[in-house]
Design a protein around this motif. Structure first.
Motif, PDB file in Angstrom:
ATOM      1  N   LEU A 346      -1.095   1.750   5.965  1.00  0.00           N
ATOM      2  CA  LEU A 346      -1.329   0.317   5.907  1.00  0.00           C
ATOM      3  C   LEU A 346      -0.391  -0.383   6.877  1.00  0.00           C
ATOM      4  CD1 LEU A 346      -1.676  -0.240   2.036  1.00  0.00           C
ATOM      5  CD2 LEU A 346      -3.517  -0.220   3.756  1.00  0.00           C
ATOM      6  N   VAL A 347      -0.906  -1.376   7.596  1.00  0.00           N
ATOM      7  CA  VAL A 347      -0.110  -2.121   8.573  1.00  0.00           C
ATOM      8  C   VAL A 347      -0.291  -3.604   8.318  1.00  0.00           C
ATOM      9  CG1 VAL A 347       0.245  -2.634  11.000  1.00  0.00           C
ATOM     10  CG2 VAL A 347      -0.321  -0.312  10.303  1.00  0.00           C
ATOM     11  N   GLY A 359      16.558  -7.089  -3.495  1.00  0.00           N
ATOM     12  CA  GLY A 359      16.549  -6.061  -2.470  1.00  0.00           C
ATOM     13  C   GLY A 359      15.171  -5.525  -2.214  1.00  0.00           C
ATOM     14  N   GLY A 360      14.926  -5.046  -1.005  1.00  0.00           N
ATOM     15  CA  GLY A 360      13.634  -4.511  -0.650  1.00  0.00           C
ATOM     16  C   GLY A 360      12.687  -5.588  -0.149  1.00  0.00           C
ATOM     17  N   TYR A 361      11.428  -5.190   0.030  1.00  0.00           N
ATOM     18  CA  TYR A 361      10.454  -6.105   0.603  1.00  0.00           C
ATOM     19  C   TYR A 361       9.183  -6.118  -0.235  1.00  0.00           C
ATOM     20  CZ  TYR A 361      13.291  -6.229   4.826  1.00  0.00           C
ATOM     21  OH  TYR A 361      14.304  -6.406   5.717  1.00  0.00           O
ATOM     22  N   ALA A 362       8.429  -7.204   0.009  1.00  0.00           N
ATOM     23  CA  ALA A 362       7.121  -7.335  -0.624  1.00  0.00           C
ATOM     24  C   ALA A 362       6.215  -8.085   0.329  1.00  0.00           C
ATOM     25  CB  ALA A 362       7.220  -8.063  -1.955  1.00  0.00           C
ATOM     26  N   VAL A 373       6.713  -3.221  -1.362  1.00  0.00           N
ATOM     27  CA  VAL A 373       6.430  -2.257  -0.293  1.00  0.00           C
ATOM     28  C   VAL A 373       7.721  -1.668   0.275  1.00  0.00           C
ATOM     29  CG1 VAL A 373       4.267  -3.382   0.385  1.00  0.00           C
ATOM     30  CG2 VAL A 373       6.404  -4.038   1.505  1.00  0.00           C
ATOM     31  N   ASP A 374       7.585  -0.451   0.799  1.00  0.00           N
ATOM     32  CA  ASP A 374       8.625   0.134   1.667  1.00  0.00           C
ATOM     33  C   ASP A 374       8.158  -0.029   3.100  1.00  0.00           C
ATOM     34  OD1 ASP A 374      10.359   0.901  -0.311  1.00  0.00           O
ATOM     35  OD2 ASP A 374       9.454   2.905  -0.555  1.00  0.00           O
ATOM     36  N   VAL A 375       9.088  -0.362   4.016  1.00  0.00           N
ATOM     37  CA  VAL A 375       8.750  -0.588   5.425  1.00  0.00           C
ATOM     38  C   VAL A 375       9.014   0.681   6.233  1.00  0.00           C
ATOM     39  CG1 VAL A 375       9.172  -1.992   7.465  1.00  0.00           C
ATOM     40  CG2 VAL A 375       9.308  -3.032   5.186  1.00  0.00           C
ATOM     41  N   GLY A 376       8.008   1.056   7.024  1.00  0.00           N
ATOM     42  CA  GLY A 376       8.156   2.226   7.893  1.00  0.00           C
ATOM     43  C   GLY A 376       8.352   1.815   9.345  1.00  0.00           C
ATOM     44  N   LEU A 377       7.542   2.355  10.234  1.00  0.00           N
ATOM     45  CA  LEU A 377       7.670   2.059  11.661  1.00  0.00           C
ATOM     46  C   LEU A 377       7.313   0.613  11.949  1.00  0.00           C
ATOM     47  CD1 LEU A 377       6.003   5.253  13.196  1.00  0.00           C
ATOM     48  CD2 LEU A 377       8.459   4.768  12.988  1.00  0.00           C
ATOM     49  N   ILE A 378       8.012   0.019  12.930  1.00  0.00           N
ATOM     50  CA  ILE A 378       7.721  -1.348  13.383  1.00  0.00           C
ATOM     51  C   ILE A 378       7.490  -1.292  14.887  1.00  0.00           C
ATOM     52  CG2 ILE A 378       8.602  -3.690  13.653  1.00  0.00           C
ATOM     53  CD1 ILE A 378      10.254  -3.282  11.150  1.00  0.00           C
ATOM     54  N   ALA A 379       6.391  -1.865  15.360  1.00  0.00           N
ATOM     55  CA  ALA A 379       6.088  -1.893  16.794  1.00  0.00           C
ATOM     56  C   ALA A 379       5.108  -3.005  17.074  1.00  0.00           C
ATOM     57  CB  ALA A 379       5.505  -0.556  17.244  1.00  0.00           C
ATOM     58  N   ILE A 385       3.650  -0.143   6.130  1.00  0.00           N
ATOM     59  CA  ILE A 385       4.121  -0.332   4.752  1.00  0.00           C
ATOM     60  C   ILE A 385       3.537   0.727   3.835  1.00  0.00           C
ATOM     61  CG2 ILE A 385       4.504  -2.824   4.996  1.00  0.00           C
ATOM     62  CD1 ILE A 385       1.815  -3.216   3.515  1.00  0.00           C
ATOM     63  N   THR A 386       4.310   1.024   2.779  1.00  0.00           N
ATOM     64  CA  THR A 386       3.855   1.896   1.691  1.00  0.00           C
ATOM     65  C   THR A 386       4.038   1.124   0.388  1.00  0.00           C
ATOM     66  OG1 THR A 386       4.557   3.859   2.912  1.00  0.00           O
ATOM     67  CG2 THR A 386       4.173   4.116   0.546  1.00  0.00           C
ATOM     68  N   VAL A 387       2.992   0.969  -0.414  1.00  0.00           N
ATOM     69  CA  VAL A 387       3.039   0.194  -1.664  1.00  0.00           C
ATOM     70  C   VAL A 387       3.893   0.918  -2.699  1.00  0.00           C
ATOM     71  CG1 VAL A 387       1.682  -0.769  -3.573  1.00  0.00           C
ATOM     72  CG2 VAL A 387       0.785  -0.839  -1.226  1.00  0.00           C
TER      73      VAL A 387
END
Length: 401
Positions: A346-347, A359-362, A373-379, A385-387
């Protein structure tokens, strides 16, 4: 590149690719030959000259396959001169020693040698004359003078005894005899020839020096007008600044290395993401992609000549297929570095991420629901994101700031 002076009579064309041993240009009909080296020629090299410039010329000719003798030698000798003669013959030109100015110099040295040899001959004759001693005629004349003086003395003594002469006549006759004997002794005495010998030695030294100068004048001599040292083994003529008839003392051409590479300016954050040896993809103007490897990454720094100017960070990429690149020349390219990749994820736009107080993101769905969500690669302003809690699927609409 700057020439060594002289009227330009031939120039290369822009775009020409030249190898070491090729003729870059002509000045006054004489070639300027390219050699590999990082020491410019600043003087004329003649037999006996020694130094790092001589070693550089010797090394450059050895690279081209010529016999240069002892490759560790820094002395300009006949072996190196012979190798230079071969270089000129290979390039299709007469050797430097056959040029009109070299021949005129040789003639001048030969004339000086002839004059010196004449001086030696003259000094040798003077020494022989000094060492020869009196001739037989001179000895006979001296003995005759003694005999005549002896007769005069005997006659004076007899007259004095007979009372018809006086003592003065006897004394004068005795003095004449003594002088005649002294003259003979002087003729027979060994003469000091030190001055004549010194004059001959000096004349011979001048003759020997003149002979060496003739020998040296027959050997090829080269200098800044003949050889141009460059730090590469192949170059491409970029622009031609000089024109026929001009003096070559100023800038003649600009050139570039024939090895093509890609370069790009970086932000400081981008520089920290790129490491030497990284594999990248370079996109050419027509869309063709070629592989490359990061060869060098430099940090931003203040211009050493202008403290108010900052030179940005830069990456240099080596490109393997040089043959393919020749058709493009200098052009704009895109360099792409892949640090990581993920599939079937998911992007969301980066601006859709919401930092949570705990803490963390949503991300927030359009109905107001927060999805952890957990944040993965950014470009390119997008984030993987991973839920972690909640329900979010592909195609759902999220709120962006």
């Amino acid at each position: 590149l700057e020439g060594g002076g002289g009227v330009v009579t031939k120039l290369p064309e822009a775009g020409a690719v030249l190898q070491m041993g090729d003729v870059l240009m002509e000045t006054e009909g004489n070639p300027v030959i390219l050699i590999h080296g990082d020491v410019p020629l600043w003087r004329q090299l003649v037999p006996g000259t020694s130094g790092i410039d001589v070693a550089m010329v010797r090394g450059a000719l050895a690279e081209l396959g010529y016999d240069v003798g002892d490759q560790a030698s820094q002395v300009y000798d006949v072996t190196l001169a012979a190798a230079l003669d071969q270089l000129y013959v290979t390039a299709g030109y007469p050797t430097p020693s056959s040029r009109a100015d070299a021949q005129a110099n040789l003639k001048e040295k030969q004339d000086a040698l002839a004059a010196a040899e004449t001086e030696v001959t003259t000094a040798q004759e003077a020494l022989r004359d000094a060492q020869a001693g009196p001739t037989q005629a001179q000895l006979t004349a001296a003995n005759n003078e003694i005999a005549a003086a002896q007769r005069d003395l005997t006659a004076a003594q007899q007259a004095f005894s007979a009372g018809t002469g006086d003592a003065v006549e006897v004394s004068l006759a005795q003095a004449a005899l003594d002088l005649a004997k002294a003259n003979l002794a002087d003729l027979q005495k060994t003469k000091d020839t030190t001055a004549e010998q010194a004059a001959l030695t000096q004349a011979q030294a001048v003759r020997d020096k003149a002979q060496q100068e003739v020998t040296d004048a027959q050997v090829t001599s080269v200098g800044p007008k003949d050889l141009l040292a460059v730090t590469t083994t192949t170059l491409r003529v970029d622009t031609v600044s000089a024109s026929l008839g001009m003096d070559s003392a100023g800038q003649v051409i600009t050139w570039t290395d024939t090895m093509m590479f890609a370069r790009a300016e970086l932000t400081d954050s981008q520089r920290l993401m790129i490491a030497t040896g990284s594999e990248v993809t370079v996109t050419l103007p027509d869309g063709m992609e070629v592989p490359g490897v990061v060869e060098e990454v430099t940090a931003s720094h203040v211009d050493e000549y202008d403290m108010w100017t900052t030179i940005p960070a830069e990456v240099r990429v080596a490109l393997e297929d040089q043959g393919l690149l020749e058709q493009y020349g200098v052009c704009g390219v895109t360099i792409r570095l892949v640090q990581g990749e993920a599939a079937d994820v998911l992007v969301v736009p980066v601006t859709a991420l919401v930092a949570l107080s705990e803490g963390g993101y949503a991300v927030q769905k359009e109905n107001g629901e927060l999805i952890g969500v957990d944040v993965g690669l950014i470009a390119d302003t997008r984030a993987e994101i991973t839920v972690t809690y909640g329900d979010l699927e592909e195609g759902d609409v999220v709120v962006v700031a």
